[in-house]
Design an enzyme around this catalytic site. Structure first.
Site, PDB file in Angstrom:
ATOM      1  CB  CYS A 205      -0.904   0.014   1.237  1.00 27.67           C
ATOM      2  SG  CYS A 205      -1.853  -1.504   1.469  1.00 27.67           S
TER       3      CYS A 205
ATOM      4  NE  ARG B 295      -7.032  -3.808   1.890  1.00 31.04           N
ATOM      5  CZ  ARG B 295      -8.017  -4.654   2.143  1.00 31.04           C
ATOM      6  NH1 ARG B 295      -9.267  -4.311   1.896  1.00 31.04           N
ATOM      7  NH2 ARG B 295      -7.768  -5.853   2.655  1.00 31.04           N
ATOM      8  CG  LEU B 296      -1.901  -4.168  -4.181  1.00 32.09           C
ATOM      9  CD1 LEU B 296      -2.765  -4.031  -5.427  1.00 32.09           C
ATOM     10  CD2 LEU B 296      -0.427  -4.247  -4.560  1.00 32.09           C
ATOM     11  CB  SER B 297      -7.207  -5.865  -1.611  1.00 37.06           C
ATOM     12  OG  SER B 297      -7.879  -4.640  -1.416  1.00 37.06           O
ATOM     13  CB  ILE B 298      -2.218  -8.679  -0.298  1.00 39.56           C
ATOM     14  CG1 ILE B 298      -1.611  -7.608  -1.223  1.00 39.56           C
ATOM     15  CG2 ILE B 298      -1.458  -9.992  -0.399  1.00 39.56           C
ATOM     16  CD1 ILE B 298      -1.548  -7.976  -2.667  1.00 39.56           C
TER      17      ILE B 298
ATOM     18  N   GLY C  84       2.886  -3.019   3.917  1.00 36.38           N
ATOM     19  CA  GLY C  84       3.761  -4.180   4.044  1.00 36.38           C
ATOM     20  C   GLY C  84       3.021  -5.446   4.392  1.00 36.38           C
ATOM     21  CD  GLU C  85       1.302  -8.612   2.912  1.00 32.34           C
ATOM     22  OE1 GLU C  85       0.732  -9.078   3.924  1.00 32.34           O
ATOM     23  OE2 GLU C  85       0.701  -8.247   1.880  1.00 32.34           O
TER      24      GLU C  85
ATOM     25  CG  ASP D 135      -0.794  -8.015   7.760  1.00 35.79           C
ATOM     26  OD1 ASP D 135      -1.830  -7.526   7.257  1.00 35.79           O
ATOM     27  OD2 ASP D 135       0.310  -7.938   7.201  1.00 35.79           O
TER      28      ASP D 135
ATOM     29  CB  SER E  31      12.171 -10.750  -5.819  1.00 31.72           C
ATOM     30  OG  SER E  31      12.710 -10.228  -4.618  1.00 31.72           O
TER      31      SER E  31
END
Length: 647
Positions: A2, A50-53, A76-77, A100, A363
Site C-alpha cells: 500500500c 490499499r492494494l488488497s492482498i 507491508g506484510e 495483519d 523475488s
C-alpha cells in the site's frame, strides 16, 4: 502492499487541511488502486491507498483498536501475524478482522514501542495514540518498505511512503542538500537517512520514531542491527541442512495470499532457488516471469527456462529491446530523487509483465548480501590479502605513487588495468571498498564539481557514510565488514528502492524470502569461508541447492540485469546525452564544471574513454531536475539541519 501518508500537528490540535491530505494520498494512487481511506481528527490526518492482498473484505485502513483511541496506516506484510493473534487475544484484545494490520494496533497496546521487535516481515507504518498523544512510526529491519518524513517550520509533520507525497505539500521547501549530491554521484543513490532535500528525511531501516505532542522530538531509535560474529562452528553438511529448512520456511511464509501469486525468475541462483522451493511447496504450478533481451550478452532466458521446465512452472517471458531507453523520464518521476542504477529499466519491465498475471511476486533480492555473492567481494578479499602483507604506512606512498603514474586503461582487459588495483592497495579496507563501488570516484568528482559546490560541502565526503557504518559493524572479518556495509547502504538505497518503486508503479507486491531477518541473523553467525570458498561466492547456498537446481544455473558466471550504456551513448542516445549534459538543467545548477562535462562527452563519443556510468549518473540527475521541476537552490552542508530536530 500500500501507500501511506499523514499530517500531524506537534504543537496543538489545529485542523488538518483535508485537501492537502488528499493530494498527498492521491500522489501515491499507483501503490494502492483498490481502496482509499482517510482519518481526520483534531491535529492529525492519516491517509491510505490499499492494494488488497490479505483479508480482502475487512482489511481496510486506517484501522482502529476497540475504542478507536489507536489508529494505524500501514504498508507491508507481517508474516507471523497468525502466531501473534492468539497471544494478543490471551491478553484480552478483541479482533474484528483477519488482517495483519490489526495486529499492529493491539501489539502497540500490549508492548508499546517494543511491538516492532515481535514483527517478522516487511513494513512501514504510522500509528496515532490519542490517549498518549503519541505518533509512532516504524520501518522494517532491512528497509524493504520506505518511509519519508519532514517537519515544517510551523510545527506540522508530514510523512509518506514516497517522497512525492511530501512534495505535494506547499510547506515543504525543496532545497537541495549538497551532501546528498555528493553521495549520489559517488554511489548512484542518496543513502539513508538523508533525502535529496534538506527538509525531508528517510526513516532508516530497523528504526522507530516516537513523537509526543508538546515535547521535543528525539532522534530515531534503532531497534535492530545484525551482528556478524562468525562464531557458529557448525559443519558444512549441518549448515546445508539447516539453511534448506530456513529457506523453505521463509518461502512458505511469503506464499500466504488471497490473490494470484508468482515469482520473478531471472535464471540466476537466487531467484531460481526461490522458484524451486515455491514449486516444492505449492499445490499447483508456480507462475514465473522472465525478461529476455535481444542482445545475447544480456539475455539469461535459457537458464530461466531450464528452471521453469524442471518445475513445470507456468512461465511467462517478455522480450525487451536492449535499446529500451524511453523510460528515462518515467523513472525520474517514479523515484523522486536522482537514482542511477540502470537495471531499473529491466526491473520496471519485469514488474510490468508480472502484474499481467499476478498481484504478488516473490523475488531473489538480498541473496548477494546475505550469502556473499558479489564478484566485488572476491576482488576485495584478494586485495585484502595483499594489503595485509604490508603496513598502511608503507602501502600508501608506494602504491599511491604507482596509482598516480600508471596510465588509465578502461579499454584494456582487466588483468592489465593495474591503476585501480594500485589505488586500492594504497587505501585502508573501507576506503578501498568505497572506491570499488563508487560510480564517480573521488578524483573524478573533484574534477566534476565546481569550486563553489565543493565549498558548499564544507569538507563533507561521501565516504563518511561508509566509515560511520564500519564503526558500528563490530567485526574485523574482511567479508563480514563489507557485507554489513552493503546491508546498510547498497541493499537499502539501491536494491530495495529499485524494486519497491518499480513494482508499486504497477500495483505489484514483491516479497523477498532471502531478506527474512532470522535467516540474515543466522547467516551472520556463520564463518565467512562458508559463504565464499575457493573463489566461489554463495558457496553454502549453491551447495544447498545442488539437489534442486541444474549445475548450469548454479555455477555459471554471474550476468546481472544490465543494459548497454556504452553503446547507447555512442549511438541512439548520443545527441540526447550531449544535449542533457551540455545544454540542459545541469548547467543552471552551478554544481558542475562545464569543461569537464565537455571532456567526458567528447572522450566517450570518440572511444578514447568509457565514461558510460558517470554519464548515466549525470543524465539521471538532469532528468530529476527537469522532470521534477526542481529549482537548483542549494544549502551549504553547514546550514543543513541535523537529523534530530525540535518539535
Amino acid at each position: 502492499m500500500c501507500g501511506i501518508v499523514g499530517i500531524w500537528d506537534s504543537r496543538g490540535t489545529r485542523a488538518i487541511d483535508r485537501q492537502a491530505l488528499l493530494r498527498m494520498n492521491e500522489s501515491q494512487h499507483h501503490r494502492g488502486p483498490d481502496e482509499t481511506g482517510l482519518h481526520l481528527a483534531p491535529g492529525v490526518g492519516l491517509g491510505h491507498k490499499r492494494l488488497s492482498i490479505i483479508d480482502l473484505a475487512t482489511g481496510q485502513q486506517p484501522l482502529f483498536n476497540e475504542d478507536r483511541s489507536v489508529v494505524v496506516v500501514y504498508n507491508g506484510e507481517i508474516y507471523n501475524y497468525g502466531e501473534l493473534i492468539p497471544e494478543l487475544q490471551a491478553l484480552g484484545h478483541v479482533f474484528h478482522t483477519r488482517s495483519d494490520t490489526e495486529v499492529i494496533v493491539h501489539a502497540w497496546e500490549a508492548w508499546g514501542e517494543a511491538c516492532v521487535e515481535r514483527f517478522r516481515g516487511m513494513f512501514a507504518f504510522a500509528l496515532w495514540d490519542e490517549n498518549r498523544q503519541t505518533l509512532f512510526m516504524a520501518r522494517d529491519r532491512l528497509g524493504v518498505k520506505p518511509l519519508f518524513y519532514a517537519q515544517l517550520p510551523d510545527g506540522l509533520w508530514l510523512f509518506g511512503s514516497e517522497l512525492k507525497s511530501l512534495m505535494t505539500h506547499p510547506g515543504l521547501k525543496r532545497e537541495i542538500d549538497p551532501r546528498s549530491v555528493e553521495d549520489y554521484f559517488a554511489v548512484g543513490y542518496v543513502p539513508e537517512p538523508r533525502t535529496i532535500f534538506t527538509s525531508a528525511m528517510k526513516l532508516a531501516p530497523g528504526h522507530t520514531l516516537t513523537l509526543r505532542r508538546g515535547q521535543s522530538a528525539p532522534a530515531p531509535r534503532r531497534y535492530w542491527d545484525v551482528r556478524f560474529t562468525g562464531t557458529n562452528r557448525i559443519s558444512a553438511e549441518e549448515a546445508q541442512r539447516e539453511l534448506l529448512e530456513r529457506l523453505k520456511e521463509s518461502v512458505r511464509l511469503r506464499m500466504i495470499s488471497e490473490v494470484p501469486l508468482g515469482a520473478f525468475l531471472s535464471g540466476g541462483v537466487d531467484s531460481s532457488a526461490v522458484v524451486a522451493l515455491m514449486a516444492e511447496q505449492s499445490k499447483g504450478p508456480v507462475k514465473s516471469c522472465s525478461i529476455g533481451f535481444d542482445d545475447p550478452a544480456f539475455n539469461e532466458t535459457e537458464f530461466a527456462q531450464q528452471v521453469a521446465d524442471r518445475y513445470r512452472t507456468e512461465h511467462f517471458v517478455d522480450r525487451v529491446e536492449t535499446d529500451d531507453f524511453d523510460l528515462i523520464d518515467t523513472l525520474a518521476a517514479l523515484y523522486d530523487e536522482p537514482y542511477a542504477d540502470s537495471s531499473a529499466i529491466p526491473t520496471y519491465r519485469v514488474c510490468q509483465l508480472a502484474r499481467k498475471h499476478v498481484t504478488v511476486a516473490l523475488s531473489g533480492d538480498g541473496g548477494d548480501e546475505t550469502f556473499g555473492g558479489y564478484r566485488r567481494y572476491r576482488m576485495h578479499l584478494a586485495e585484502e590479502r595483499m594489503r595485509s602483507a604490508l603496513p598502511l604506512g608503507l602501502r600508501q606512498p608506494l602504491f599511491g605513487l604507482l596509482g598516480r603514474v600508471y596510465p588509465k586503461a578502461d579499454w584494456a582487459p582487466r588483468f592489465v588495468r593495474a591503476k585501480s588495483t594500485f589505488q586500492a592497495l594504497a587505501r585502508d579496507s573501507v576506503e578501498a571498498y568505497f572506491n570499488t563501488v563508487s560510480i564517480v570516484r573521488d578524483d573524478m568528482r573533484g574534477l566534476l564539481f565546481t569550486p563553489e559546490f565543493r565549498r558548499k560541502l564544507g569538507g563533507y565526503r561521501a565516504i563518511d557514510v561508509f566509515h560511520e557504518h564500519a564503526q558500528r559493524a563490530g567485526t574485523d572479518d574482511p567479508l563480514s565488514l563489507i557485507q554489513y556495509i552493503d546491508l546498510q547502504t547498497y541493499l537499502v538505497g539501491d536494491i530495495n528502492t529499485k524494486v519497491d518503486r518499480a513494482s508499486m508503479a504497477h500495483a505489484l507486491e514483491t516479497r523477498e524470502p532471502l531478506m527474512d531477518h532470522p535467516l540474515v541473523e543466522w547467516m551472520a553467525t556463520l564463518p565467512s569461508d562458508l559463504k565464499l570458498r575457493g573463489g566461489e561466492g554463495k558457496w553454502l547456498l549453491k551447495k544447498t541447492m545442488e539437489p534442486h537446481l541444474p549445475n548450469d544455473v548454479l555455477y555459471r558466471p554471474k550476468m546481472g540485469f544490465a543494459v548497454p550504456l556504452s553503446r547507447w551513448f555512442r549511438g541512439p542516445l548520443r545527441q540526447r546525452v550531449r544535449n542533457a549534459l551540455l545544454d540542459g538543467e545541469l548547467n543552471r545548477t552551478g554544481f558542475f564544471n562545464r569543461a569537464y562535462l565537455e571532456h567526458m562527452v567528447d572522450a566517450h563519443e570518440s572511444g578514447r574513454r568509457d565514461y558510460s556510468w558517470p554519464m548515466w549518473t549525470l543524465l539521471m540527475f538532469e532528468a530529476f531536475l527537469r522532470v521534477g521541476g526542481h529549482a537548483p537552490a542549494m544549502a551549504s552542508a553547514a546550514a543543513a539541519p541535523a537529523e534530530t530536530v525540535a518539535a
